[in-house]
Write a protein that holds these residues in place. Structure first.
Motif, mmCIF file in Angstrom:
data_model
loop_
_atom_site.group_PDB
_atom_site.id
_atom_site.type_symbol
_atom_site.label_atom_id
_atom_site.label_comp_id
_atom_site.label_asym_id
_atom_site.label_seq_id
_atom_site.Cartn_x
_atom_site.Cartn_y
_atom_site.Cartn_z
ATOM 1 N N VAL A 181 0.844 -1.194 0.000
ATOM 2 C CA VAL A 181 0.000 0.000 0.000
ATOM 3 C C VAL A 181 0.879 1.244 0.000
ATOM 4 O O VAL A 181 1.692 1.443 0.899
ATOM 5 C CB VAL A 181 -0.946 0.009 1.213
ATOM 6 C CG1 VAL A 181 -1.685 1.340 1.304
ATOM 7 C CG2 VAL A 181 -1.949 -1.138 1.124
ATOM 8 N N SER A 231 -3.475 4.715 1.909
ATOM 9 C CA SER A 231 -4.841 4.228 2.142
ATOM 10 C C SER A 231 -5.806 5.397 2.237
ATOM 11 O O SER A 231 -6.935 5.230 2.687
ATOM 12 C CB SER A 231 -4.885 3.395 3.434
ATOM 13 O OG SER A 231 -4.459 4.180 4.540
ATOM 14 N N ASN A 288 -7.305 2.193 -1.240
ATOM 15 C CA ASN A 288 -5.856 1.972 -1.268
ATOM 16 C C ASN A 288 -5.285 2.231 -2.660
ATOM 17 O O ASN A 288 -5.931 1.966 -3.677
ATOM 18 C CB ASN A 288 -5.524 0.528 -0.878
ATOM 19 C CG ASN A 288 -5.839 0.225 0.570
ATOM 20 O OD1 ASN A 288 -5.661 1.066 1.443
ATOM 21 N ND2 ASN A 288 -6.308 -0.984 0.834
ATOM 22 N N ARG A 338 0.475 -4.171 4.083
ATOM 23 C CA ARG A 338 -0.465 -3.113 4.452
ATOM 24 C C ARG A 338 0.074 -2.412 5.683
ATOM 25 O O ARG A 338 -0.194 -2.819 6.804
ATOM 26 C CB ARG A 338 -1.845 -3.678 4.726
ATOM 27 C CG ARG A 338 -2.518 -4.364 3.532
ATOM 28 C CD ARG A 338 -3.812 -5.038 3.953
ATOM 29 N NE ARG A 338 -4.488 -5.702 2.851
ATOM 30 C CZ ARG A 338 -5.563 -5.213 2.216
ATOM 31 N NH1 ARG A 338 -6.062 -4.054 2.601
ATOM 32 N NH2 ARG A 338 -6.113 -5.880 1.236
#
Length: 511
Positions: free
Chosen positions: A49, A52, A381, A393
């Protein structure tokens, strides 16, 4: 075939499932594999990611690089955001650049970059919010907008250009724009906010159907472009003078699944997904890209209600064209059919976790950037792909499960077919691997029976002590398949030529 001969398990690119990139060997016929792979099968890369905090599902991307920083612009059906990224992958917080307009929720942004020596005297972002997300043929016209690529303020309207329903394409030094009834307009050279004949601009209607997509293409004598209508492909060429452009229909009676389902390959060709087949533009003409592997699977299962959410892109590192689409009842892209141009073969895969909404290929920024297809509290994301081997993440790390499964190995084929099972008593793994892997031998008693997995045999990276160098299954199947799997954090593999020791097993009835 004598009892327990060594059988090399060579693989060819083929069906992709859950993160595998290459699979599917040929059938065993007369002691030889019918197909061979020229390189090592490998696991697909990881993804992490970048942020986000994207506002809504991001479907459109544009990147401008300056002084070591990437200025990434992203478009959802509610906003335009800009996010800065360094080459190391450090991302800044997104800032809003949405123009002062009321958005309806079915906008599908298009972006482009050009140098504007008149107004900004700098690299300039061009944007168009076509009302096309839910209907590729929508004829509602929208204005074009622009602003400095390095700026952070809201984009301003290009009041000198005619609003259009289709979109635009930068064919340097022109902005071309298009829409319903084959409308095609162009700005003056290096004058993105003027289209009068006096400054070199103009307009024309070049086909009957709506123009929905355009791409700049190499031309012999000057700027050239390719433009897709709902049923044809048209090439434009700069000729100068009052006409300015010449128009040539390259192909009629073609189709286009989505205005985003077009991917330009590095050799100047363009691949796209039609409504019932795949096409390629190369060497001045259009051909079908033959696909006997998964074409029916794609076009019989694609959710055509959401066809405009389909998108295509090129992974240049591996020579792949990805066609992403919503499968079955999915409303966002959940699967991809992949054409490996180098190998001239097809495979497919579910898209990771939440699905994907759009992609910026790894060009200026070395890694592909993709949008997540779900939101949490209105935020989504943005993912960086082909990095590492995990799903990352923030501080949480998950393994990426991947496996390669062979096609059937059977004694029913060949010059002397046998109605016998095939037996396997030992396997030599041959992998450059990180982390534990496993082998599962599966198969069927006949083509209509249920597949039954044998026990899972785990093995660690080599070198291994003598007692662990061979895996020791005891399996009989009339139709046998080998599945190699990695599902551990940091797990990775490249496959050489594993060897299975197989022989003739017991008799098997067909019903």
């Amino acid at each position: 075939m004598t009892n327990y001969e060594p059988l090399p398990l060579r693989f060819k690119p083929g069906i992709q499932r859950d993160g595998t990139r290459l699979a599917a060997p040929g059938n065993w016929i007369d002691g030889e594999w019918t197909r061979f792979h020229r390189s090592l099968p490998r696991k697909i890369g990881g993804y992490s990611v970048l942020t986000s905090q994207a506002d809504g599902i991001q479907r459109s991307f544009e990147n401008y690089m300056n002084d070591g920083t990437h200025y990434l612009h992203m478009g959802s059906n509610s906003s335009i955001r800009q996010m800065t990224i360094t080459d190391s992958g450090s991302a800044g917080a997104p800032v809003t650049r949405t123009p002062a307009i009321s958005m309806s929720g079915d906008e599908l942004w298009q972006f482009g970059t050009m140098f504007d020596p008149i107004i900004n005297n700098a690299a300039t972002l061009i944007a168009h919010p076509g009302r096309n997300l839910l209907d590729i043929s929508n004829d509602t016209a929208s204005s074009l907008y622009y602003g400095p690529s390095l700026g952070t303020s809201a984009l301003a309207e290009l009041t000198g250009l005619t609003p259009v329903s289709g979109g635009f394409c930068v064919v340097k030094p022109y902005v071309t724009f298009f829409g319903s009834d084959g409308y095609f307009g162009w700005s003056g050279p290096n004058k993105p906010n003027e289209m009068t004949v006096a400054v070199g601009g103009g307009e024309n209607n070049i086909t009957a159907q709506k123009l929905v997509a355009g791409r700049s293409v190499r031309g012999g004598n000057g700027p050239s472009g390719l433009y897709w209508s709902l049923d044809s492909l048209i090439r434009t060429s700069f000729i100068g003078g009052t006409p300015t452009w010449a128009f040539d229909t390259v192909a009629e009676d073609i189709s286009l699944m989505s205005s985003r389902a077009i991917a330009g390959f590095g050799d100047g060709s363009f691949h796209w997904m039609g409504q019932n087949k795949f096409f390629v533009y190369a060497n001045g003409g259009v051909d079908e890209v033959h696909n006997t592997f998964n074409s029916d699977w794609v076009f019989e299962n694609i959710n055509t209600i959401y066809r405009q959410k389909c998108f295509s892109f090129v992974d240049q590192r591996f020579g792949e064209v990805w066609h992403c689409f919503p499968y079955g009842s999915a409303t966002e892209c959940s699967h991809a059919a992949i054409y490996n141009v180098k190998e001239q073969t097809w495979y497919d895969t579910p898209l990771p976790s939440e699905g994907r909404s759009g992609c910026l290929p790894g060009n200026l920024y070395r890694y592909p950037i993709m949008g997540g297809a779900t939101t949490t509290s209105g935020l989504s994301n943005i993912w960086q792909h082909e990095t590492g081997a995990n799903e990352v993440r923030g501080s949480t790390v998950y393994p990426v499960r991947s496996f390669i499964e062979s096609s059937d190995i059977t004694l029913m084929l060949g010059a002397e077919p046998k109605n016998k099972a095939i037996s396997c008593v030992a396997v030599e793994p041959d992998f450059i691997q990180v982390g534990e892997m496993s082998l599962t031998i599966t198969g069927n008693a006949n083509s209509r029976s249920e597949a039954i997995d044998a026990e899972i045999i785990n093995f660690d990276p080599g070198p291994a002590p003598v007692a662990e160098q061979l895996l020791r299954p005891k399996v009989e199947r009339r139709q046998m398949r080998f599945r190699w799997e990695s599902n551990t954090t940091d797990g990775d593999f490249k496959m050489g030529v594993p060897v299975a020791y197989v022989g003739v097993g017991s008799g098997r009835e067909t019903g």
